[in-house]
Design an enzyme around this catalytic site. Structure first.
Site, PDB file in Angstrom:
ATOM      1  N   SER A 149       0.851  -1.189   0.000  1.00 56.14           N
ATOM      2  CA  SER A 149       0.000   0.000   0.000  1.00 56.14           C
ATOM      3  C   SER A 149       0.884   1.235   0.000  1.00 56.14           C
ATOM      4  O   SER A 149       2.022   1.203   0.503  1.00 56.14           O
ATOM      5  CB  SER A 149      -0.903   0.007   1.240  1.00 56.14           C
ATOM      6  OG  SER A 149      -1.512   1.276   1.415  1.00 56.14           O
ATOM      7  N   TYR A 162      -1.575   0.044   9.932  1.00 51.84           N
ATOM      8  CA  TYR A 162      -1.506  -0.687   8.665  1.00 51.84           C
ATOM      9  C   TYR A 162      -0.226  -0.328   7.909  1.00 51.84           C
ATOM     10  O   TYR A 162       0.452  -1.199   7.358  1.00 51.84           O
ATOM     11  CB  TYR A 162      -2.733  -0.350   7.824  1.00 51.84           C
ATOM     12  CG  TYR A 162      -2.825  -1.113   6.530  1.00 51.84           C
ATOM     13  CD1 TYR A 162      -3.030  -2.487   6.523  1.00 51.84           C
ATOM     14  CD2 TYR A 162      -2.727  -0.463   5.295  1.00 51.84           C
ATOM     15  CE1 TYR A 162      -3.127  -3.192   5.329  1.00 51.84           C
ATOM     16  CE2 TYR A 162      -2.826  -1.146   4.102  1.00 51.84           C
ATOM     17  CZ  TYR A 162      -3.025  -2.514   4.120  1.00 51.84           C
ATOM     18  OH  TYR A 162      -3.113  -3.213   2.947  1.00 51.84           O
TER      19      TYR A 162
END
Length: 240
Positions: A149, A162
């Protein structure tokens, strides 16, 4: 041994896709199956895996499902043992399974939630590389592709949990790539799918119109292309 053709360039290849019951994982499994690979599908949801398996067979491919929870002790080693008893080498590994956790300020991060995120997004990935390393080294040209990501490289407020897990995952996978690059033909790539119409994206951005996002098949086609054409060690790319 099946001879590869332009329509099925991955014929006679074995591929493993984690998180394959939906989203990018499911689309990737179908893309690899369409390219001729025998695809091993893993995820926690058996029903979802069965649906993907049926789709692959309907499209002329072949697959094997392996429902399991990657965070459970010994599940990965048992999976590797089962796959290794049937096939000698693993040619494609797509490390897609991940969990978002909670979006919160760093001082508000819940320790138990963070531990769960790190277990799946980092520890389980290390266990997968450990368990399948012998099979990857036996492949004539193993390709390991990890999904990441943007927040792994560009920190964003409230995404620390995250983002930290994905940064650790990238470092882990790229370190493995450096360790094997002079010892085997195995190569590692990191792919950032960007904004994609998935359940995780919907959870992270509940007010977003999913129809404005690209479908997971766009990402899947790129993953399949990388598996087919190959790439330089440590390859990184983002799909916008």
């Amino acid at each position: 041994m099946t001879k590869p053709s332009p329509d099925r360039p991955l014929a006679d290849k074995i591929a493993l896709v984690t998180g394959a019951s939906r989203g990018i994982g499911a689309a990737t499994a179908r893309a690899l199956g369409a390219a001729g690979a025998h695809v091993i599908l893993t995820a926690r949801t058996a029903a979802g895996l069965e649906a993907v398996e049926e789709a692959i067979y309907a499209e002329g491919g072949s697959a094997t499902i392996a429902p399991l929870d990657l965070t459970e002790n010994e599940s990965i080693s048992k999976l590797a043992a089962a796959i290794g008893s049937r096939w000698d080498a693993l040619d494609v590994m797509v490390l897609n399974a991940a969990t978002l956790g909670s979006l919160s300020a760093v001082p508000a991060i819940d320790g138990k939630d963070f531990a769960k995120v790190l277990t799946l997004n980092v520890s389980a990935q290390a266990a997968l590389l450990t368990a399948f390393d012998p099979m990857l080294r036996k492949s004539a040209a193993a390709r390991i592709i990890g999904l990441t990501s943007r927040v792994a490289r560009t920190p964003r407020a409230y995404w620390g949990m995250y983002g930290a897990s994905k940064a650790a995952f990238e470092n882990l996978l790229l370190s493995y790539g450096e360790e094997v690059r002079h010892l085997s033909p195995a190569r590692v790539a990191i792919l950032d799918p960007g904004a994609t119409r998935t359940a995780m994206r919907a959870r992270a951005f509940p007010g977003e119109d999913p129809e404005t996002l690209k479908g997971p098949e766009v990402v899947a086609d790129r993953i399949a292309a990388l598996a087919i054409s190959g790439f330089e060690p440590g390859h990184f790319e983002r799909i916008d």
